[in-house]
Design an enzyme around this catalytic site. Structure first.
Site, PDB file in Angstrom:
ATOM      1  N   LYS A  27      42.817  39.403  49.612  1.00  0.00           N
ATOM      2  CA  LYS A  27      42.146  39.664  48.234  1.00  0.00           C
ATOM      3  C   LYS A  27      41.961  38.399  47.652  1.00  0.00           C
ATOM      4  CE  LYS A  27      39.233  40.523  44.799  1.00  0.00           C
ATOM      5  NZ  LYS A  27      37.734  39.874  44.589  1.00  0.00           N
TER       6      LYS A  27
ATOM      7  N   PRO B 159      45.194  43.336  34.600  1.00  0.00           N
ATOM      8  CA  PRO B 159      44.784  42.223  34.884  1.00  0.00           C
ATOM      9  C   PRO B 159      45.879  41.179  35.788  1.00  0.00           C
ATOM     10  CG  PRO B 159      44.819  42.287  32.610  1.00  0.00           C
ATOM     11  CD  PRO B 159      45.596  43.353  32.681  1.00  0.00           C
TER      12      PRO B 159
HETATM   13  P1  NAD Z   1      39.832  42.897  31.753  1.00  0.00           P
HETATM   14  O1  NAD Z   1      41.032  42.196  31.736  1.00  0.00           O
HETATM   15  O2  NAD Z   1      38.813  42.963  31.361  1.00  0.00           O
HETATM   16  O3  NAD Z   1      40.005  43.973  32.085  1.00  0.00           O
HETATM   17  C1  NAD Z   1      41.719  44.669  32.196  1.00  0.00           C
HETATM   18  C2  NAD Z   1      41.992  45.877  30.976  1.00  0.00           C
HETATM   19  O4  NAD Z   1      43.527  46.101  31.169  1.00  0.00           O
HETATM   20  C3  NAD Z   1      41.807  45.384  29.570  1.00  0.00           C
HETATM   21  O5  NAD Z   1      40.879  46.141  28.580  1.00  0.00           O
HETATM   22  C4  NAD Z   1      42.833  45.622  28.724  1.00  0.00           C
HETATM   23  O6  NAD Z   1      43.274  46.190  27.682  1.00  0.00           O
HETATM   24  C5  NAD Z   1      43.924  46.353  29.771  1.00  0.00           C
HETATM   25  N1  NAD Z   1      45.618  46.253  29.521  1.00  0.00           N
HETATM   26  C6  NAD Z   1      46.154  45.619  29.795  1.00  0.00           C
HETATM   27  N2  NAD Z   1      47.783  45.923  30.092  1.00  0.00           N
HETATM   28  C7  NAD Z   1      47.364  47.171  30.334  1.00  0.00           C
HETATM   29  C8  NAD Z   1      48.214  48.379  29.914  1.00  0.00           C
HETATM   30  N3  NAD Z   1      49.599  47.964  30.108  1.00  0.00           N
HETATM   31  N4  NAD Z   1      48.485  49.528  29.733  1.00  0.00           N
HETATM   32  C9  NAD Z   1      46.810  49.713  29.740  1.00  0.00           C
HETATM   33  N5  NAD Z   1      46.052  48.825  29.830  1.00  0.00           N
HETATM   34  C10 NAD Z   1      46.116  47.585  29.525  1.00  0.00           C
HETATM   35  O7  NAD Z   1      39.604  42.637  33.516  1.00  0.00           O
HETATM   36  P2  NAD Z   1      38.842  42.706  34.886  1.00  0.00           P
HETATM   37  O8  NAD Z   1      37.706  42.119  34.440  1.00  0.00           O
HETATM   38  O9  NAD Z   1      38.458  44.296  33.970  1.00  0.00           O
HETATM   39  O10 NAD Z   1      39.658  42.578  35.849  1.00  0.00           O
HETATM   40  C11 NAD Z   1      40.631  43.660  36.792  1.00  0.00           C
HETATM   41  C12 NAD Z   1      41.790  42.847  37.893  1.00  0.00           C
HETATM   42  O11 NAD Z   1      40.174  43.373  38.370  1.00  0.00           O
HETATM   43  C13 NAD Z   1      42.081  41.821  37.492  1.00  0.00           C
HETATM   44  O12 NAD Z   1      43.272  41.888  38.578  1.00  0.00           O
HETATM   45  C14 NAD Z   1      40.936  40.680  37.988  1.00  0.00           C
HETATM   46  O13 NAD Z   1      41.695  39.828  38.825  1.00  0.00           O
HETATM   47  C15 NAD Z   1      40.229  41.541  39.033  1.00  0.00           C
HETATM   48  N6  NAD Z   1      39.202  41.751  39.354  1.00  0.00           N
HETATM   49  C16 NAD Z   1      37.828  41.158  38.633  1.00  0.00           C
HETATM   50  C17 NAD Z   1      36.663  40.844  38.751  1.00  0.00           C
HETATM   51  C18 NAD Z   1      35.382  40.834  37.659  1.00  0.00           C
HETATM   52  O14 NAD Z   1      34.674  40.345  38.299  1.00  0.00           O
HETATM   53  N7  NAD Z   1      35.752  41.161  36.573  1.00  0.00           N
HETATM   54  C19 NAD Z   1      35.935  41.041  40.815  1.00  0.00           C
HETATM   55  C20 NAD Z   1      37.604  41.919  40.912  1.00  0.00           C
HETATM   56  C21 NAD Z   1      38.450  42.207  40.119  1.00  0.00           C
END
Ligand code: NAD
Length: 298
Positions: free
Chosen positions: A171, A66
């Site tokens: 980004k 995240p």
């Molecule tokens: P999400 O919350 O769905 O996934 C993040 C995952 O990381 C969660 O499953 C959580 O359990 C896991 N996590 C957290 N800390 C951890 C650790 N120490 N070890 C292992 N797992 C851990 O978020 P997302 O939507 O997949 O986004 C992830 C990143 O991508 C963010 O930085 C977000 O800003 C970026 N992003 C998201 C999108 C989107 O459309 N969702 C698009 C582009 C970029």
């Protein structure tokens, strides 16, 4: 084919890691949420019980977490992953985080003879599933060239923005614009509907006019206009309000540090923060439309 350790199998990381499996790589994945690991295992990946276990024997480590504190927590310190990886390992962080933390982790990686790039992505959950993400990278040119073959099954485009942290800066600029465009699109649709227009018809008109933008093309915020958009499934999944608020916070911090005026970015951040405070932090960011219409999250 490479041995890859993948940390963070959420909305984005899950489908990205699954695409690497599909491309024939040997991928070991870990997430703090057991359900995310189960989903990954069902997609053919190998589930690991910890981040340390996921990277054993890996030539490449990819993280999709995240925020900056999660990335720093994963890699830095005596118990961090950087201290465990053999020299030469390629490390790719695709999380969207502040450029300062990205530079700090990259510098620590270089000290340990590891090759690291920051490689945040654009394209949303649909792009992650389809393998059509845009990777916006910062780091050494030679490291990026090494990373290209690994990124390929997940990407439609790979950009080199500059040195370490530059991918995060680019980004951040993109996502500030995304937040503004989504909010503006929601505002226009709301106004049209309140004045007697069908939001689906108005969307088609604006898509073919000068208001056309990514939200209208693939992510319409009005429920039912676009079958596959999060708006049509009660704003579940997709890109969380908490995450766009985080990204707008990064933009606001950078604007203060560089004495840059970003009045729209600042306003839209406040809208998203208020929306989150009312209980919508976990909903998709296109739910800003419901906020503008005075609807409380269900
Ligand atoms: P999400 O919350 O769905 O996934 C993040 C995952 O990381 C969660 O499953 C959580 O359990 C896991 N996590 C957290 N800390 C951890 C650790 N120490 N070890 C292992 N797992 C851990 O978020 P997302 O939507 O997949 O986004 C992830 C990143 O991508 C963010 O930085 C977000 O800003 C970026 N992003 C998201 C999108 C989107 O459309 N969702 C698009 C582009 C970029």
């Amino acid at each position: 084919m490479a041995k890859i350790g993948f940390i963070g199998l959420g909305n984005m990381g899950g489908p990205m890691a699954a695409n690497l499996v599909r491309a024939g790589h040997e991928v070991s994945g870990f997430d703090l949420a057991a359900t995310a690991v189960e989903k990954f295992t069902a997609a053919g990946g190998r589930g690991a019980a910890s981040a340390e276990e996921a990277v054993v024997g890996a030539e490449v480590v990819i993280s999709m977490l995240p925020a900056g504190r999660h990335v720093a927590g994963l890699y830095l310190g005596e118990r961090g992953l950087l201290a465990r990886l053999p020299p030469g390992t390629l490390v790719i962080d695709s999380s969207t985080i502040d450029a300062e933390t990205a530079r700090q982790v990259a510098a620590a990686a270089v000290e340990r003879d590891l090759a690291m790039i920051d490689a945040p992505v654009s394209g949303g959950v649909a792009g992650a599933a389809a393998g059509t993400l845009t990777f916006i990278c910062g780091g050494e040119e030679a490291t990026l060239e090494r990373a290209r073959a690994i990124l390929e099954p997940m990407a439609k485009a790979v950009f080199h923005a500059g040195g370490a942290g530059a991918g995060q800066v680019a980004k951040m600029c993109n996502n500030m614009l995304l937040g503004i465009l989504m909010t503006g699109t929601a505002e226009a649709l709301s106004l049209g509907e309140a004045n007697g227009l069908d939001p689906a018809v108005l969307s088609e008109i604006m898509k073919a006019s000068s208001g056309n933008n990514w939200a209208l093309q693939v992510y319409n915020p009005w429920p039912g206009v676009m079958e596959n958009a999060p708006a049509s499934r009660d704003y579940q999944g997709g890109f969380a309000v908490d995450l766009i608020a985080k990204d707008l916070g990064l933009a606001n911090g950078a604007a203060l540090n560089s004495a840059t005026g970003i009045p729209l970015g600042a306003l839209v951040r406040q809208l998203y923060l208020t929306h989150a405070k009312q209980g919508a932090g976990g909903k998709d960011f296109s739910s800003i439309l419901a906020f503008l219409r005075g609807e409380r999250p269900g």
